[in-house]
Design a protein around this motif. Structure first.
Motif, mmCIF file in Angstrom:
data_model
loop_
_atom_site.group_PDB
_atom_site.id
_atom_site.type_symbol
_atom_site.label_atom_id
_atom_site.label_comp_id
_atom_site.label_asym_id
_atom_site.label_seq_id
_atom_site.Cartn_x
_atom_site.Cartn_y
_atom_site.Cartn_z
ATOM 1 N N LEU A 1 0.842 -1.195 0.000
ATOM 2 C CA LEU A 1 0.000 0.000 0.000
ATOM 3 C C LEU A 1 0.879 1.247 0.000
ATOM 4 O O LEU A 1 1.784 1.373 0.813
ATOM 5 C CB LEU A 1 -0.906 0.005 1.230
ATOM 6 C CG LEU A 1 -1.884 -1.167 1.346
ATOM 7 C CD1 LEU A 1 -2.562 -1.162 2.700
ATOM 8 C CD2 LEU A 1 -2.916 -1.116 0.231
ATOM 9 N N ASN A 2 0.596 2.150 -0.898
ATOM 10 C CA ASN A 2 1.341 3.406 -0.979
ATOM 11 C C ASN A 2 0.352 4.546 -0.767
ATOM 12 O O ASN A 2 -0.365 4.945 -1.691
ATOM 13 C CB ASN A 2 2.027 3.525 -2.338
ATOM 14 C CG ASN A 2 2.856 4.791 -2.447
ATOM 15 O OD1 ASN A 2 3.155 5.442 -1.454
ATOM 16 N ND2 ASN A 2 3.219 5.145 -3.667
ATOM 17 N N HIS A 3 0.291 5.041 0.458
ATOM 18 C CA HIS A 3 -0.688 6.075 0.793
ATOM 19 C C HIS A 3 -0.116 6.943 1.905
ATOM 20 O O HIS A 3 0.524 6.426 2.828
ATOM 21 C CB HIS A 3 -2.006 5.436 1.248
ATOM 22 C CG HIS A 3 -3.138 6.399 1.358
ATOM 23 N ND1 HIS A 3 -3.312 7.216 2.457
ATOM 24 C CD2 HIS A 3 -4.154 6.696 0.504
ATOM 25 C CE1 HIS A 3 -4.391 7.965 2.273
ATOM 26 N NE2 HIS A 3 -4.915 7.672 1.112
ATOM 27 N N ILE B 1 -0.890 5.794 5.542
ATOM 28 C CA ILE B 1 -0.559 4.423 5.946
ATOM 29 C C ILE B 1 0.933 4.360 6.212
ATOM 30 O O ILE B 1 1.735 4.818 5.396
ATOM 31 C CB ILE B 1 -0.957 3.401 4.861
ATOM 32 C CG1 ILE B 1 -2.484 3.378 4.697
ATOM 33 C CG2 ILE B 1 -0.443 2.002 5.213
ATOM 34 C CD1 ILE B 1 -2.972 2.476 3.582
ATOM 35 N N GLU C 1 -8.113 3.107 0.057
ATOM 36 C CA GLU C 1 -6.991 2.604 -0.734
ATOM 37 C C GLU C 1 -6.771 1.115 -0.466
ATOM 38 O O GLU C 1 -6.575 0.322 -1.406
ATOM 39 C CB GLU C 1 -5.723 3.389 -0.399
ATOM 40 C CG GLU C 1 -4.443 2.857 -1.033
ATOM 41 C CD GLU C 1 -4.382 3.033 -2.526
ATOM 42 O OE1 GLU C 1 -3.522 2.387 -3.161
ATOM 43 O OE2 GLU C 1 -5.193 3.813 -3.085
ATOM 44 N N ALA C 2 -6.807 0.736 0.798
ATOM 45 C CA ALA C 2 -6.637 -0.680 1.147
ATOM 46 C C ALA C 2 -7.769 -1.525 0.564
ATOM 47 O O ALA C 2 -7.532 -2.580 -0.033
ATOM 48 C CB ALA C 2 -6.576 -0.838 2.667
ATOM 49 N N ARG D 1 -7.600 -2.324 -3.032
ATOM 50 C CA ARG D 1 -6.601 -3.354 -3.349
ATOM 51 C C ARG D 1 -6.961 -4.707 -2.751
ATOM 52 O O ARG D 1 -6.141 -5.621 -2.702
ATOM 53 C CB ARG D 1 -5.220 -2.908 -2.860
ATOM 54 C CG ARG D 1 -4.687 -1.700 -3.617
ATOM 55 C CD ARG D 1 -3.335 -1.261 -3.080
ATOM 56 N NE ARG D 1 -2.784 -0.173 -3.867
ATOM 57 C CZ ARG D 1 -2.034 -0.337 -4.949
ATOM 58 N NH1 ARG D 1 -1.752 -1.551 -5.369
ATOM 59 N NH2 ARG D 1 -1.562 0.700 -5.598
ATOM 60 N N HIS E 1 -8.244 -4.341 6.878
ATOM 61 C CA HIS E 1 -7.325 -4.203 8.017
ATOM 62 C C HIS E 1 -7.713 -5.132 9.161
ATOM 63 O O HIS E 1 -6.881 -5.827 9.727
ATOM 64 C CB HIS E 1 -7.319 -2.746 8.488
ATOM 65 C CG HIS E 1 -6.279 -2.454 9.527
ATOM 66 N ND1 HIS E 1 -6.404 -2.849 10.856
ATOM 67 C CD2 HIS E 1 -5.099 -1.788 9.454
ATOM 68 C CE1 HIS E 1 -5.342 -2.447 11.530
ATOM 69 N NE2 HIS E 1 -4.535 -1.803 10.711
#
Length: 357
Positions: free
Chosen positions: A66-68, A71, A123-124, A127, A131
């Motif tokens: 994850l690229n946020h 996060i 975002e998670a 994808r 969580h």
């Protein structure tokens, strides 16, 4: 406990800064890149436990994909030496749990934090990652007010594996993963989970932020789980008459027992929170009072704001030519107009489906 000055490869330990079920966390210096990092180290007594090691490595794998900006970034994972650890971004700030206990959030702060958390979860979810352990102690706030979600140790790929496989991989007999106060009903029952369980858990966090209370309580874990499964939460507006009724509606929708009645994912939740924020900003700019103290005060206030805003609807175009092949231009022209008008600040544009109905 690892002492200050100990070298773990390129990392030099500075101090211990935290501890949780998945390991101890140390502040360290990356001697190659000359930066501070946080090292989460799996305790020695757990390294022989294949399940704990798998969960530990799982956190790094889930989060590293994850690229946020909201996060926590994973820099490296080491499982080849005597110590198994994750090197991650060091965040100089406070846990949201600390801030809830010590600070009173105003409405603007609450919505800003909520939107950051929701955007990260969106975002998670986009994808395929859930969580599954959203709680105030897994959320940090830095000095600039930026949110960082931590600890993807319970995260799972919703498409990659079945819930039965996940439970077999992650659970010990009689153990329910996650923190009880923030568990969704389906999580408490050990059922299959999807993005809506994160919506519920964040609903509990948001409820706590705006009221200072948790929506479900119990003297024992069993009592608490029973409350989650059976009791309905109090309306947040009863705790604070300055809370807009619309925010109360959003929070209660997040906490619906039947997950089909919740927001289906964080993206949908974000849209409602963002719309609320926009209404409040417009109201503030126009000097509209939101009628604090009334159960439906915000609804009335927002209605006044919405009615005061410039608004427009694009109606269907009709093909008046004799050439039926021109029909598709009608929808295309309307769509182009809608998209162009939507870019104009303070202009309310009716949704295409609403205008065409």
């Amino acid at each position: 406990m690892i002492t200050a000055g100990t070298r773990l490869g390129r990392y030099e330990i500075r101090s211990k800064i935290g501890e949780g079920g998945m390991g101890e966390v140390y502040l360290a210096q990356d001697t190659k890149l000359d930066r501070k990092v946080a090292l989460k180290i799996l305790p020695a007594e757990f390294r022989e436990d294949s399940e704990r090691v798998a969960r530990f490595l799982r956190e790094a794998q889930a989060a590293s994909g994850l690229n946020h900006p909201n996060i926590c970034t994973i820099h490296e994972i080491n499982d080849e030496s005597d110590l198994t650890f994750i090197a991650m971004e060091y965040i100089d700030g406070k846990m949201l749990a600390e801030k809830i206990k010590g600070d009173r959030f105003d409405l603007a702060q609450t919505l800003d934090i909520a939107l950051q958390i929701t955007d990260a979860l969106a975002e998670a979810h986009a994808r395929g990652i859930v969580h599954r352990d959203i709680k105030p102690s897994n959320i940090m706030v830095n000095g600039r007010g930026q949110i960082k979600i931590l600890d993807f140790g319970l995260a799972k790929k919703t498409v990659a594996e079945s819930e039965a496989e996940t439970q077999q991989f992650l659970s010990q007999a009689g153990t329910i993963l996650g923190t009880a106060s923030y568990m969704s009903p389906e999580q408490a029952r050990g059922q299959a989970l999807d993005a809506r369980t994160d919506v519920w858990s964040f609903g509990v966090v948001l409820y706590e932020m705006v009221t200072g209370e948790r929506p479900f309580v119990g003297e024992t874990t069993s009592d608490l789980l029973a409350a989650i499964l059976k009791n309905e939460p109090e309306d947040v507006c009863k705790f604070n008459n300055e809370i807009p009724a619309e925010l109360g509606r959003i929070v209660l929708k997040m906490l619906r027992k039947a997950r089909d009645e919740r927001f289906k994912n964080a993206k949908d939740l974000y849209a409602d929170l963002k719309e609320l924020q926009k209404h409040l900003e417009v109201a503030a700019a126009r000097g509209v009072t939101m009628w604090p103290g009334a159960a439906h005060g915000f609804s009335v206030g927002v209605q006044a704001v919405v009615e005061a805003r410039n608004s427009i609807a694009v109606l269907p175009f009709t093909n008046m030519s004799a050439d039926a092949q021109n029909e598709y231009f009608c929808d295309g022209l309307a769509e182009e107009l809608l998209n162009a008008l939507a870019k104009i600040k303070d202009l309310k544009v009716a949704a295409r489906t609403s205008a065409f109905s």
